[in-house]
Design an enzyme around this catalytic site. Structure first.
Site, short mmCIF file in Angstrom:
data_model
loop_
_atom_site.label_atom_id
_atom_site.label_comp_id
_atom_site.label_asym_id
_atom_site.label_seq_id
_atom_site.Cartn_x
_atom_site.Cartn_y
_atom_site.Cartn_z
N ASP A 38 -33.31 33.38 -2.12
CA ASP A 38 -32.07 33.59 -2.87
C ASP A 38 -31.21 34.66 -2.20
O ASP A 38 -31.71 35.69 -1.76
CB ASP A 38 -32.43 34.02 -4.30
CG ASP A 38 -31.23 33.92 -5.24
OD1 ASP A 38 -30.22 33.32 -4.86
OD2 ASP A 38 -31.33 34.46 -6.35
N ASN A 86 -28.13 22.31 -7.10
CA ASN A 86 -27.30 22.61 -5.94
C ASN A 86 -26.37 21.47 -5.56
O ASN A 86 -25.38 21.67 -4.85
CB ASN A 86 -28.17 22.98 -4.73
CG ASN A 86 -28.84 24.33 -4.87
OD1 ASN A 86 -29.87 24.58 -4.23
ND2 ASN A 86 -28.29 25.20 -5.71
#
EC number: 2.5.1.-
Length: 263
Positions: A38, A86
């Site tokens: 991340d 995503n």
């Protein structure tokens, strides 16, 4: 003055990392390490660059961390690189990511670290959302490394923890239908073990340690079923800034908990 101080600190930093490495190597290692990568986009924004550049930096960091895992003898690693959510990002970013995936899958198929260390690469997640080109690249890399006997590297793409559990239950129900079982018979036979056999990571140990970078203190759906008894480590640094010393500190934290609870 600041540069001079930083220059003076480098030998001390190197010595500390070397001592920490020696210390950590003596302790138990996770059988299965989960990594939530991340912070790529935030890293790029901080440098005034487009998000795609952050993902490129993130790929290079992933290779580094793979080398660290090989050095430490960790047998199974799962990295989460692209979630089902995503796909909602801008078409431009998703297209750039798909191109990056294809390029890196082809590169990994010939990478000396993958071949010399006999790393078996698997992709876990739902593949139907990807283009034929991306799916073909996944399949080529899996076929190239299928018979490798070293580390198992799971690359989670099109992955969501809830979707994984749904897919496992669907698989169980479809198999039951083929066998002609009634809903009551299915319910009576339903166990956690039976669902576990149909998860994407079936046949592998559950992750005993999960690291997430960027300071987010949550799993966001990563290996929801398998992480019931995992230890967690949330690093404050963004993924491209994740250093070996951060990795070693995380492992030392894992080992301290293992010693504390006598495992």
């Amino acid at each position: 003055m600041l540069r001079r101080l930083l220059g003076l600190s480098r030998p001390l930093y190197w010595l500390y990392e070397k001592r920490l490495l020696k210390e950590v190597k003596k302790g138990p290692m996770p059988r299965h390490l989960g990594l939530i990568l991340d912070g790529n986009r935030r890293y790029a924004r901080a440098l005034g660059l487009p998000p795609t550049k952050g993902h490129e930096f993130g790929v290079q960091k992933a290779y580094e961390v793979l080398e660290w895992c090989l050095e430490m003898g960790i047998r199974t690693v799962t990295v989460w690189v692209f979630s089902t959510e995503n796909f909602r990002r801008s078409p431009e970013e998703v297209e750039a990511l798909m191109g990056l995936f294809v390029r890196e899958a082809e590169r990994m198929a010939e990478d000396h670290r993958i071949l010399e260390n006999q790393v078996q690469v698997r992709f876990i997640g739902r593949r139907e959302g990807f283009s034929p080109e991306v799916r073909a690249a996944m399949e080529r890399l899996e076929a190239r490394t299928r018979h490798h006997q070293g580390m198992v590297l799971n690359i989670a793409m099109g992955y969501g923890g809830r979707e994984e559990i749904v897919d496992a239950v669907k698989s169980l129900l479809l198999e039951a239908e083929e066998r002609g079982l009634s809903p009551k018979e299915v319910a009576e036979a339903l166990t956690a073990e039976e669902i576990g056999k149909r998860l994407y990571t079936a046949g592998l140990p559950d992750p005993d340690f999960i690291i997430r970078t960027s300071g987010e203190i949550r799993l966001s759906g990563f290996l929801l079923w398998q992480s019931a008894y995992s230890e967690f480590y949330f690093a404050d640094v963004l993924w491209p800034e994740f250093r070996k010393i951060d990795f070693l500190r995380a492992l030392r934290s894992y080992q301290a908990r293992e010693r504390r609870f006598g495992r």
